[in-house]
Design an enzyme around this catalytic site. Sequence first.
Site, PDB file in Angstrom:
ATOM      1  N   LYS A  61       0.834  -1.212   0.000  1.00 44.24           N
ATOM      2  CA  LYS A  61       0.000   0.000   0.000  1.00 44.24           C
ATOM      3  C   LYS A  61       0.869   1.262   0.000  1.00 44.24           C
ATOM      4  O   LYS A  61       0.636   2.170  -0.791  1.00 44.24           O
ATOM      5  CB  LYS A  61      -0.916  -0.034   1.230  1.00 44.24           C
ATOM      6  CG  LYS A  61      -1.833   1.165   1.342  1.00 44.24           C
ATOM      7  CD  LYS A  61      -3.058   0.849   2.173  1.00 44.24           C
ATOM      8  CE  LYS A  61      -2.816   0.934   3.660  1.00 44.24           C
ATOM      9  NZ  LYS A  61      -2.690   2.322   4.168  1.00 44.24           N
ATOM     10  N   SER A  62       1.865   1.304   0.870  1.00 41.79           N
ATOM     11  CA  SER A  62       2.712   2.507   0.958  1.00 41.79           C
ATOM     12  C   SER A  62       3.412   2.776  -0.367  1.00 41.79           C
ATOM     13  O   SER A  62       3.491   3.915  -0.833  1.00 41.79           O
ATOM     14  CB  SER A  62       3.784   2.320   2.040  1.00 41.79           C
ATOM     15  OG  SER A  62       3.179   2.217   3.297  1.00 41.79           O
ATOM     16  N   ASP A 102       1.791  -1.243  11.834  1.00 42.58           N
ATOM     17  CA  ASP A 102       0.465  -1.666  11.363  1.00 42.58           C
ATOM     18  C   ASP A 102       0.175  -3.133  11.702  1.00 42.58           C
ATOM     19  O   ASP A 102      -0.951  -3.595  11.547  1.00 42.58           O
ATOM     20  CB  ASP A 102       0.347  -1.463   9.848  1.00 42.58           C
ATOM     21  CG  ASP A 102       0.354   0.013   9.484  1.00 42.58           C
ATOM     22  OD1 ASP A 102       0.034   0.853  10.354  1.00 42.58           O
ATOM     23  OD2 ASP A 102       0.680   0.337   8.326  1.00 42.58           O
ATOM     24  N   SER A 133       7.321   9.011  12.017  1.00 43.45           N
ATOM     25  CA  SER A 133       6.202   8.811  11.094  1.00 43.45           C
ATOM     26  C   SER A 133       6.673   8.995   9.664  1.00 43.45           C
ATOM     27  O   SER A 133       7.154  10.065   9.285  1.00 43.45           O
ATOM     28  CB  SER A 133       5.085   9.814  11.403  1.00 43.45           C
ATOM     29  OG  SER A 133       4.254   9.975  10.263  1.00 43.45           O
ATOM     30  N   LYS A 146      -4.507   6.060  14.813  1.00 45.55           N
ATOM     31  CA  LYS A 146      -4.626   5.402  13.503  1.00 45.55           C
ATOM     32  C   LYS A 146      -6.094   5.472  13.061  1.00 45.55           C
ATOM     33  O   LYS A 146      -6.846   6.294  13.547  1.00 45.55           O
ATOM     34  CB  LYS A 146      -4.110   3.965  13.587  1.00 45.55           C
ATOM     35  CG  LYS A 146      -2.618   3.874  13.872  1.00 45.55           C
ATOM     36  CD  LYS A 146      -1.815   4.357  12.691  1.00 45.55           C
ATOM     37  CE  LYS A 146      -0.328   4.279  12.938  1.00 45.55           C
ATOM     38  NZ  LYS A 146       0.437   4.961  11.908  1.00 45.55           N
ATOM     39  N   ARG A 155      -6.521   2.096  18.192  1.00 44.11           N
ATOM     40  CA  ARG A 155      -6.294   0.648  18.110  1.00 44.11           C
ATOM     41  C   ARG A 155      -5.970   0.021  19.466  1.00 44.11           C
ATOM     42  O   ARG A 155      -6.340  -1.135  19.709  1.00 44.11           O
ATOM     43  CB  ARG A 155      -5.187   0.338  17.087  1.00 44.11           C
ATOM     44  CG  ARG A 155      -5.674   0.542  15.665  1.00 44.11           C
ATOM     45  CD  ARG A 155      -4.669   0.136  14.609  1.00 44.11           C
ATOM     46  NE  ARG A 155      -5.267   0.327  13.296  1.00 44.11           N
ATOM     47  CZ  ARG A 155      -4.588   0.482  12.168  1.00 44.11           C
ATOM     48  NH1 ARG A 155      -3.267   0.454  12.180  1.00 44.11           N
ATOM     49  NH2 ARG A 155      -5.216   0.653  11.028  1.00 44.11           N
ATOM     50  N   GLY A 166      -4.841   8.196   5.501  1.00 45.82           N
ATOM     51  CA  GLY A 166      -3.889   9.123   6.126  1.00 45.82           C
ATOM     52  C   GLY A 166      -2.673   9.342   5.245  1.00 45.82           C
ATOM     53  O   GLY A 166      -2.129  10.450   5.186  1.00 45.82           O
TER      54      GLY A 166
HETATM   55  C1  S3P Z   1       2.468   4.774   6.236  1.00 42.42           C
HETATM   56  C2  S3P Z   1       3.067   5.111   7.418  1.00 42.42           C
HETATM   57  C3  S3P Z   1       2.566   4.674   8.731  1.00 42.42           C
HETATM   58  C4  S3P Z   1       1.596   3.521   8.605  1.00 42.42           C
HETATM   59  C5  S3P Z   1       0.599   3.751   7.510  1.00 42.42           C
HETATM   60  C6  S3P Z   1       1.294   3.907   6.178  1.00 42.42           C
HETATM   61  C7  S3P Z   1       3.056   5.289   4.983  1.00 42.42           C
HETATM   62  O1  S3P Z   1       1.892   5.750   9.336  1.00 42.42           O
HETATM   63  O2  S3P Z   1       0.940   3.302   9.821  1.00 42.42           O
HETATM   64  O3  S3P Z   1      -0.318   2.676   7.430  1.00 42.42           O
HETATM   65  O4  S3P Z   1       2.704   4.790   3.891  1.00 42.42           O
HETATM   66  O5  S3P Z   1       3.871   6.208   5.056  1.00 42.42           O
HETATM   67  P1  S3P Z   1       2.657   6.897  10.179  1.00 42.42           P
HETATM   68  O6  S3P Z   1       3.514   7.648   9.268  1.00 42.42           O
HETATM   69  O7  S3P Z   1       1.562   7.743  10.751  1.00 42.42           O
HETATM   70  O8  S3P Z   1       3.417   6.163  11.235  1.00 42.42           O
END
Ligand code: S3P
Length: 437
Positions: free
Chosen positions: A19-20, A318, A164, A345, A349, A91
């Site tokens: 996903k990222s 996650d 983050s 989140k 959670r 997010g």
């Molecule tokens: C993500 C970073 C993480 C993760 C999220 C995806 C990303 O969040 O929990 O599901 O793709 O950069 P944080 O940056 O808030 O830790």
Amino acid sequence: MIIKQQGPLRGALRVPGDKSISHRAVMLGSLAEGETRIRGFLKSADCLATIDCFRRMGISIEETCRELTIHGKGLRGLSAPAGALNAMNSGTTTRILAGILAGQDFPVTIEGDESLSRRPMKRIIDPLSRMGCRIESVNGNNCLPLKIKGGRLSGIRYDSPVASAQVKSCIAMAALYADAPTTITEPYLSRNHTELMLRGFGGEVTSFTDPETGRPAVTVMPEPHLSGCDITVPGDISSAAYFIAAALLVPGSEVTLTGVGINSTRDGILRVSRAMGGRITVENVRTEGGETTADITVSASPLHGTEIGGALIPTLIDELPVIAVMAACAEGTTVIKDAGELRVKESDRLALIAGHLKAMGADLTETEDGLIIRGKPADSHPLRGAVIDPHGDHRLAMAFAVAGLAADGPTEILDAGCVDISYPGFFADLASLQGRF
Ligand code: S3P
């Protein structure tokens, strides 16, 4: 969705794309010049929200069942959308997109669904404001909707209070539009996909340890020439984690997950599973576009408790819901600490994991930044089936589906369709490993 014990999980599975990495590929592909072809793109609700935002800013994105083609228009090629951009539940879309919008000369509003509109945005408002962007929370609560009016930005040094990757990536994107290099430090190294991919597109990014503070740091040079490229997205280790946990917990299981991304900023689930006594082998390790991929074989194993905190947390942030389920079915105590981020989140959670695990009969204590779980071995029937409301949080729905596999009696997951946020097809893939196609 009703989950029942169904015998061992066996066979091989290729989990959907990361996903990222999928989000970032669309974003950087849009800002690059020329075509970017993405193979293995994750077509989940979150990533489709990112596609929609960039289409609405004039980027042409073609989808076939095999790949996605982005016709990038360069760093300054986006156009003003008609109306607000909607990040839905995502997010990652919101925060990284905000960094890109900070460099545009048109005003935009980002909005999202109810859950996203409760999540904290001060963490990006502060650094983007320091860079010279006008960014304002419409309701004055440091949450969405955010009104952004960007333009010429200043390079800054930013010491992020949170580890983050969304914050780091937001600032790194804005840094592309700054008048000088930007350096970001963080308390612990968070996932580094933006850094790796930016380099792949031709950006100049240096990762190092800050000599003054000892913190992980990254410097991003402004105004790079980004060129479109081909990207193969590895399988998402966060999605693989549910099957890793299920295979460890359900007696007689043996599952191979092929082509999973095992980037060291994401592989905490493997480290913790092994520390708990899990039998896991990693084979066929290869690297593509800076990302390391491998086939992971997991066999059912008696688990024992462990301690999880500090620098390990961002590498499995996650996966903590499903790790908590593993801990409830492991002999002895597991302590999870330094995980206060879980409260902001898609849901709180920590509170929901604690409530749901208690409803299933587990013995645990919720702390401010973690959980203390007094587990019982899987063969001593540590969990009983329950009705679980994941509150629209995809990771809770999948983690408690795994709990249901290890529990006595049926478990009902309400609103199970929320898994589509990161893993459409999750329940079908689970059924395929149980021999039910
Ligand atoms: C993500 C970073 C993480 C993760 C999220 C995806 C990303 O969040 O929990 O599901 O793709 O950069 P944080 O940056 O808030 O830790």
